[in-house]
Design a protein around this motif. Structure first.
Motif, PDB file in Angstrom:
ATOM      1  N   PHE A  47       0.841  -1.219   0.054  1.00 36.50           N
ATOM      2  CA  PHE A  47      -0.036   0.024  -0.093  1.00 36.50           C
ATOM      3  C   PHE A  47       0.951   1.310   0.157  1.00 36.50           C
ATOM      4  O   PHE A  47       1.945   1.500   0.573  1.00 36.50           O
ATOM      5  N   VAL A  48       0.522   2.140  -0.773  1.00 34.42           N
ATOM      6  CA  VAL A  48       1.202   3.531  -0.884  1.00 34.42           C
ATOM      7  C   VAL A  48       0.325   4.425  -0.196  1.00 34.42           C
ATOM      8  O   VAL A  48       0.452   5.268   0.599  1.00 34.42           O
ATOM      9  N   ALA A  49      -0.894   4.668  -1.020  1.00 37.71           N
ATOM     10  CA  ALA A  49      -1.976   5.730  -0.482  1.00 37.71           C
ATOM     11  C   ALA A  49      -3.281   5.492  -1.040  1.00 37.71           C
ATOM     12  O   ALA A  49      -3.290   4.785  -1.851  1.00 37.71           O
ATOM     13  N   ALA A  50      -4.204   6.192  -0.471  1.00 37.24           N
ATOM     14  CA  ALA A  50      -5.655   5.924  -0.824  1.00 37.24           C
ATOM     15  C   ALA A  50      -6.414   7.140  -0.527  1.00 37.24           C
ATOM     16  O   ALA A  50      -6.067   7.729   0.484  1.00 37.24           O
ATOM     17  N   ILE A  51      -7.603   7.349  -1.377  1.00 37.17           N
ATOM     18  CA  ILE A  51      -8.343   8.345  -1.142  1.00 37.17           C
ATOM     19  C   ILE A  51      -9.870   7.893  -1.329  1.00 37.17           C
ATOM     20  O   ILE A  51     -10.067   7.261  -2.395  1.00 37.17           O
ATOM     21  N   ARG A  52     -10.624   8.025  -0.234  1.00 37.70           N
ATOM     22  CA  ARG A  52     -12.086   7.613  -0.460  1.00 37.70           C
ATOM     23  C   ARG A  52     -13.018   8.259  -1.026  1.00 37.70           C
ATOM     24  O   ARG A  52     -12.879   9.412  -1.483  1.00 37.70           O
ATOM     25  N   GLY A  53     -14.027   7.811  -1.552  1.00 43.89           N
ATOM     26  CA  GLY A  53     -15.016   8.849  -2.130  1.00 43.89           C
ATOM     27  C   GLY A  53     -16.049   9.506  -1.256  1.00 43.89           C
ATOM     28  O   GLY A  53     -15.705   9.384  -0.015  1.00 43.89           O
ATOM     29  N   ASN A  54     -16.785  10.429  -1.957  1.00 42.86           N
ATOM     30  CA  ASN A  54     -17.402  11.315  -1.202  1.00 42.86           C
ATOM     31  C   ASN A  54     -16.942  12.034   0.104  1.00 42.86           C
ATOM     32  O   ASN A  54     -17.452  12.074   1.091  1.00 42.86           O
ATOM     33  N   GLY A  55     -15.751  12.465  -0.050  1.00 44.01           N
ATOM     34  CA  GLY A  55     -15.016  13.017   0.987  1.00 44.01           C
ATOM     35  C   GLY A  55     -14.540  12.320   2.177  1.00 44.01           C
ATOM     36  O   GLY A  55     -14.626  12.984   3.227  1.00 44.01           O
ATOM     37  N   GLY A  56     -14.484  11.069   1.917  1.00 49.85           N
ATOM     38  CA  GLY A  56     -13.962  10.365   2.857  1.00 49.85           C
ATOM     39  C   GLY A  56     -12.535  10.272   3.629  1.00 49.85           C
ATOM     40  O   GLY A  56     -12.269   9.567   4.531  1.00 49.85           O
TER      41      GLY A  56
END
Length: 126
Positions: A47-56
Motif C-alpha cells: 500500500f502507498v496511498a488511498a483516497i475515499r469517495g464522497n470526501g471520505g
C-alpha cells in the motif's frame, strides 16, 4: 467493465519528483475509493496511498507520509499521486486501484480492490 489507465512513471534522481495519474472509465466515480500500490520483484504488493469517495479522507503508508500526496478530480475521473523527495527504495511498479464498496478499515489491503491498472514503472537512482 472498469478500466484504469496510469501514466506519469519514469526515471528520476534521488530527491526528485514525479506525478502519477490514473484515469478511470467508470460511472459514479465519486463513490469509488482509489488507491495506489507498488510492487518490486522481491516484495509483495504494498500500500502507498488511498483516497475515499464522497470526501471520505486520505490515507498514506508511513514510508511515504509527508512526501507523497494523493488527490482526485471527480470531474475528470482521475486520481493523482504527487511524489516528492523520491528515494531509491521508492523504485517499483506503481498500480492504481479502485473499488466502490471498500470500508475504511480495508483501504490498505490490496486484495480488497476489484479493479487495477496495468502499472507504471518508477525508478529512482543516484
Amino acid at each position: 467493465q472498469v478500466q484504469l489507465v496510469e501514466s506519469g512513471g519514469g526515471s528520476v534522481q534521488i530527491g526528485g519528483s514525479l506525478t502519477l495519474s490514473c484515469v478511470a472509465s467508470v460511472s459514479a466515480f465519486r463513490r469509488y475509493t482509489l488507491g495506489w500500490f507498488r510492487q518490486t520483484p522481491t516484495k509483495e504488493r504494498e500500500f502507498v496511498a488511498a483516497i475515499r469517495g464522497n470526501g471520505g479522507g486520505t490515507f498514506y503508508a508511513d514510508s511515504v507520509k509527508g512526501r507523497f500526496t494523493i488527490s482526485r478530480d471527480n470531474a475528470k475521473n482521475a486520481v493523482t499521486l504527487q511524489m516528492n523527495n523520491l528515494r531509491p527504495e521508492d523504485t517499483a511498479i506503481y498500480y492504481c486501484a479502485a473499488d466502490q464498496h471498500l470500508i475504511q478499515s480495508s483501504v490498505r489491503r490490496y486484495d480488497q480492490y476489484d479493479y487495477w491498472g496495468q502499472g507504471t514503472q518508477v525508478t529512482v537512482s543516484s
